[in-house]
Motif scaffolding. Structure first.
Motif, PDB file in Angstrom:
ATOM      1  N   ILE A   1       0.831  -1.209   0.000  1.00 43.02           N
ATOM      2  CA  ILE A   1       0.000   0.000   0.000  1.00 43.02           C
ATOM      3  C   ILE A   1       0.863   1.256   0.000  1.00 43.02           C
ATOM      4  CG2 ILE A   1      -1.560   1.381   1.460  1.00 43.02           C
ATOM      5  CD1 ILE A   1      -2.841  -1.371   2.269  1.00 43.02           C
ATOM      6  N   THR A   2       1.930   1.254   0.775  1.00 41.79           N
ATOM      7  CA  THR A   2       2.753   2.458   0.933  1.00 41.79           C
ATOM      8  C   THR A   2       3.893   2.563  -0.076  1.00 41.79           C
ATOM      9  OG1 THR A   2       4.072   1.309   2.627  1.00 41.79           O
ATOM     10  CG2 THR A   2       2.234   2.675   3.393  1.00 41.79           C
ATOM     11  N   SER A   3       4.167   1.488  -0.819  1.00 43.44           N
ATOM     12  CA  SER A   3       5.297   1.541  -1.749  1.00 43.44           C
ATOM     13  C   SER A   3       4.898   1.333  -3.205  1.00 43.44           C
ATOM     14  CB  SER A   3       6.345   0.488  -1.358  1.00 43.44           C
ATOM     15  OG  SER A   3       5.809  -0.825  -1.451  1.00 43.44           O
ATOM     16  N   THR A   4       3.592   1.084  -3.464  1.00 44.84           N
ATOM     17  CA  THR A   4       3.125   0.907  -4.850  1.00 44.84           C
ATOM     18  C   THR A   4       1.830   1.694  -5.055  1.00 44.84           C
ATOM     19  OG1 THR A   4       1.637  -0.998  -4.526  1.00 44.84           O
ATOM     20  CG2 THR A   4       3.991  -1.464  -4.707  1.00 44.84           C
ATOM     21  N   THR A   5       1.358   1.710  -6.295  1.00 39.98           N
ATOM     22  CA  THR A   5       0.074   2.347  -6.607  1.00 39.98           C
ATOM     23  C   THR A   5      -0.997   1.308  -6.944  1.00 39.98           C
ATOM     24  OG1 THR A   5       0.749   2.574  -8.933  1.00 39.98           O
ATOM     25  CG2 THR A   5       1.192   4.447  -7.461  1.00 39.98           C
ATOM     26  N   LEU A   6      -0.721   0.056  -6.584  1.00 41.66           N
ATOM     27  CA  LEU A   6      -1.702  -1.007  -6.836  1.00 41.66           C
ATOM     28  C   LEU A   6      -3.013  -0.702  -6.121  1.00 41.66           C
ATOM     29  CD1 LEU A   6       0.491  -4.221  -6.372  1.00 41.66           C
ATOM     30  CD2 LEU A   6      -0.602  -3.470  -8.493  1.00 41.66           C
TER      31      LEU A   6
ATOM     32  N   VAL B   1      -6.098  -1.128  -3.740  1.00 42.80           N
ATOM     33  CA  VAL B   1      -6.147  -1.845  -2.465  1.00 42.80           C
ATOM     34  C   VAL B   1      -6.839  -3.199  -2.626  1.00 42.80           C
ATOM     35  CG1 VAL B   1      -7.021  -1.800  -0.090  1.00 42.80           C
ATOM     36  CG2 VAL B   1      -6.036   0.264  -1.107  1.00 42.80           C
ATOM     37  N   ASN B   2      -7.899  -3.255  -3.434  1.00 40.54           N
ATOM     38  CA  ASN B   2      -8.602  -4.526  -3.642  1.00 40.54           C
ATOM     39  C   ASN B   2      -7.676  -5.599  -4.216  1.00 40.54           C
ATOM     40  OD1 ASN B   2     -10.985  -3.582  -2.621  1.00 40.54           O
ATOM     41  ND2 ASN B   2     -11.927  -3.140  -4.604  1.00 40.54           N
ATOM     42  N   ASN B   3      -6.808  -5.188  -5.124  1.00 43.10           N
ATOM     43  CA  ASN B   3      -5.830  -6.137  -5.684  1.00 43.10           C
ATOM     44  C   ASN B   3      -4.843  -6.606  -4.625  1.00 43.10           C
ATOM     45  OD1 ASN B   3      -7.152  -5.448  -7.998  1.00 43.10           O
ATOM     46  ND2 ASN B   3      -5.322  -4.914  -9.174  1.00 43.10           N
ATOM     47  N   ILE B   4      -4.437  -5.669  -3.772  1.00 44.99           N
ATOM     48  CA  ILE B   4      -3.484  -6.004  -2.709  1.00 44.99           C
ATOM     49  C   ILE B   4      -4.106  -6.989  -1.727  1.00 44.99           C
ATOM     50  CG2 ILE B   4      -2.245  -5.054  -0.708  1.00 44.99           C
ATOM     51  CD1 ILE B   4      -1.789  -2.510  -2.385  1.00 44.99           C
ATOM     52  N   ILE B   5      -5.368  -6.780  -1.403  1.00 49.75           N
ATOM     53  CA  ILE B   5      -6.079  -7.675  -0.485  1.00 49.75           C
ATOM     54  C   ILE B   5      -6.027  -9.109  -1.001  1.00 49.75           C
ATOM     55  CG2 ILE B   5      -8.347  -8.259   0.473  1.00 49.75           C
ATOM     56  CD1 ILE B   5      -8.944  -5.248   0.528  1.00 49.75           C
ATOM     57  N   GLU B   6      -6.274  -9.267  -2.285  1.00 50.90           N
ATOM     58  CA  GLU B   6      -6.239 -10.604  -2.887  1.00 50.90           C
ATOM     59  C   GLU B   6      -4.807 -11.147  -2.938  1.00 50.90           C
ATOM     60  OE1 GLU B   6      -8.073 -10.404  -6.700  1.00 50.90           O
ATOM     61  OE2 GLU B   6     -10.031  -9.740  -5.912  1.00 50.90           O
ATOM     62  N   THR B   7      -3.861 -10.274  -3.232  1.00 48.07           N
ATOM     63  CA  THR B   7      -2.460 -10.696  -3.361  1.00 48.07           C
ATOM     64  C   THR B   7      -1.923 -11.301  -2.070  1.00 48.07           C
ATOM     65  OG1 THR B   7      -2.016  -9.018  -5.049  1.00 48.07           O
ATOM     66  CG2 THR B   7      -0.108  -9.901  -3.865  1.00 48.07           C
ATOM     67  N   VAL B   8      -2.279 -10.701  -0.926  1.00 49.69           N
ATOM     68  CA  VAL B   8      -1.739 -11.186   0.350  1.00 49.69           C
ATOM     69  C   VAL B   8      -2.554 -12.343   0.930  1.00 49.69           C
ATOM     70  CG1 VAL B   8      -0.696  -8.965   0.883  1.00 49.69           C
ATOM     71  CG2 VAL B   8      -3.001  -9.484   1.748  1.00 49.69           C
ATOM     72  N   GLY B   9      -3.636 -12.722   0.264  1.00 46.89           N
ATOM     73  CA  GLY B   9      -4.341 -13.924   0.681  1.00 46.89           C
ATOM     74  C   GLY B   9      -5.606 -13.738   1.485  1.00 46.89           C
TER      75      GLY B   9
ATOM     76  N   ALA C   1      -5.375   6.003   3.906  1.00 44.45           N
ATOM     77  CA  ALA C   1      -4.742   7.031   4.743  1.00 44.45           C
ATOM     78  C   ALA C   1      -3.247   6.732   4.888  1.00 44.45           C
ATOM     79  CB  ALA C   1      -5.413   7.069   6.112  1.00 44.45           C
ATOM     80  N   SER C   2      -2.901   5.458   4.995  1.00 50.66           N
ATOM     81  CA  SER C   2      -1.490   5.065   5.058  1.00 50.66           C
ATOM     82  C   SER C   2      -0.765   5.480   3.787  1.00 50.66           C
ATOM     83  CB  SER C   2      -1.361   3.551   5.245  1.00 50.66           C
ATOM     84  OG  SER C   2      -1.860   3.129   6.493  1.00 50.66           O
ATOM     85  N   ARG C   3      -1.407   5.244   2.658  1.00 51.68           N
ATOM     86  CA  ARG C   3      -0.793   5.601   1.368  1.00 51.68           C
ATOM     87  C   ARG C   3      -0.626   7.118   1.246  1.00 51.68           C
ATOM     88  NH1 ARG C   3      -2.964   2.633  -3.848  1.00 51.68           N
ATOM     89  NH2 ARG C   3      -1.412   1.127  -3.126  1.00 51.68           N
ATOM     90  N   GLN C   4      -1.641   7.847   1.670  1.00 58.88           N
ATOM     91  CA  GLN C   4      -1.585   9.314   1.584  1.00 58.88           C
ATOM     92  C   GLN C   4      -0.488   9.870   2.506  1.00 58.88           C
ATOM     93  OE1 GLN C   4      -5.308  11.255   2.333  1.00 58.88           O
ATOM     94  NE2 GLN C   4      -4.419  13.311   2.326  1.00 58.88           N
ATOM     95  N   ASN C   5      -0.421   9.345   3.721  1.00 57.74           N
ATOM     96  CA  ASN C   5       0.607   9.810   4.676  1.00 57.74           C
ATOM     97  C   ASN C   5       2.003   9.523   4.155  1.00 57.74           C
ATOM     98  OD1 ASN C   5      -1.347  10.698   6.460  1.00 57.74           O
ATOM     99  ND2 ASN C   5      -1.382   8.805   7.630  1.00 57.74           N
ATOM    100  N   GLN C   6       2.189   8.367   3.515  1.00 58.86           N
ATOM    101  CA  GLN C   6       3.495   8.030   2.964  1.00 58.86           C
ATOM    102  C   GLN C   6       3.846   8.973   1.824  1.00 58.86           C
ATOM    103  OE1 GLN C   6       5.514   5.837   4.211  1.00 58.86           O
ATOM    104  NE2 GLN C   6       7.121   5.944   2.653  1.00 58.86           N
ATOM    105  N   ASN C   7       2.881   9.294   0.976  1.00 59.23           N
ATOM    106  CA  ASN C   7       3.139  10.183  -0.147  1.00 59.23           C
ATOM    107  C   ASN C   7       3.513  11.587   0.308  1.00 59.23           C
ATOM    108  OD1 ASN C   7       2.600   8.151  -1.994  1.00 59.23           O
ATOM    109  ND2 ASN C   7       0.441   8.719  -2.251  1.00 59.23           N
TER     110      ASN C   7
END
Length: 333
Positions: A288-293, A295-303, A324-330
């Motif tokens: 979430i904090t290091s890519t622009t994928l 979130v729904n895709n990430i949820i599936e990716t991690v299982g 919010a995590s992604r925005q704070n990192q950016n």
């Protein structure tokens, strides 16, 4: 290293000239840099926060030619061996630093330093723990696997037994990135350029991040059969967290499922299910904090199969929603 800074660090000061002649330590600290009350209670010199009156981080080159007596301090300290070597005794343990070594001393650690030679350059980097953002450190710890935490706990228990670990030694001689970061910190400090304090603080966070990422735990050759089994299970979680199950591991290692479950909880301090969940959540956070994928895709990716469950557990762990995590990192960049 900037030649001008290296020349500054190599040049003898007045105390060193005198110490070179008689090899006796000359007190370099003013009275108000020493905590008299703590020094009296502990029977050793305790350095206080005097060094941070006008800055957040204090850097100095250790004086040569005389042994530095046993002392303690109320702040964190890095000892960086820029050149040559140095022998220290830290809480009774003898440590030899060679070029590129970085020693982190915790608040309250006691240490003495043997006399340095002319070509030995030991750099002291002093900083208070509030110079490192607490949430920043928490996030570093969360990003480490439970296997790392387990091995760290095991190695500390082996080396320190019942004593609290007060130092960490980083062997960074072959790490070009680490040496470049430290050189930049030292150069910014001694060249006294504009905004140097802000830049040094940023570099310090980058330095600690890289040290955590690259830190290799000392090998523990005295692992028990139980430890080896737990380490194998945790390694499996790291590799296959998306789909791993305790049933699969019980079958793979020929153990009863309930036995493995109870042993895992006892040795690790968390249930197998909780550890797998933590791994999924932290991996999701990294994506979430290091890519622009999405979130729904990430949820599936991690299982995760249940999106609502993911959002609840993510918020419980990070105290904020994924976007919010992604925005704070950016905003940091």
């Amino acid at each position: 290293m900037n030649p001008r800074v290296l020349n500054m660090l190599s040049t003898l000061n007045s105390l060193e000239i005198e110490q070179q002649q008689n090899h006796n330590y000359i007190e370099e600290m003013p009275d108000n840099a020493i905590n008299k009350k703590l020094s009296k209670e502990n029977r050793i010199k305790v350095l206080n926060n005097y060094f941070f009156r006008n800055k957040d981080i204090y850097i100095s080159r250790h004086n040569r030619f005389a042994p530095y007596p046993n002392h303690s301090h109320t702040f964190l300290e890095f000892n960086y061996m820029l050149q040559g070597s140095a022998q220290q005794i830290v809480d009774g343990q003898t440590i030899t630093l060679t070029q590129g070594d970085l020693l982190l001393l915790d608040i309250g650690a006691t240490h003495s330093i043997a006399a340095l030679g002319k070509n030995d350059l030991l750099i002291n980097i002093l900083f208070r723990n509030n110079n490192i953002n607490i949430e920043f450190l928490k996030d570093l710890r969360r990003s480490r696997s439970v296997l790392y935490d387990f091995l760290l706990k095991s190695s500390i228990n082996l080396q320190q037994k019942s004593r609290q670990q007060t130092h960490l030694l980083f062997k960074t001689a072959n790490n070009v990135k680490i040496s470049q970061i430290i050189d930049s910190i030292i150069e910014e400090y001694f060249l006294k350029r504009e905004y140097s304090n802000t830049i040094i603080k940023a570099y310090l966070q980058i330095l600690i991040t890289n040290l955590v990422r690259d830190y290799h735990l000392p090998e523990n050759k005295q692992k028990s059969k139980k430890d080896k089994l737990i380490i194998a299970m945790l390694s499996e979680v790291d590799k296959n967290y998306q789909s791993i199950s305790l049933k699969d591991l019980a079958k793979k290692y020929s153990y009863n499922r309930n036995y493995l479950s109870n042993l895992f909880k006892k040795e690790v301090g968390k249930s197998f299910t909780d550890v797998v969940m933590q791994k999924k959540i932290t991996q999701a956070h990294i994506l979430i904090t290091s890519t622009t994928l999405p979130v729904n895709n990430i949820i599936e990716t991690v299982g995760f199969s249940n999106k609502n469950s993911f959002y609840k557990k993510y918020y419980a762990f990070y105290k904020e929603k994924p976007l919010a995590s992604r925005q704070n990192q950016n905003e940091l960049f």
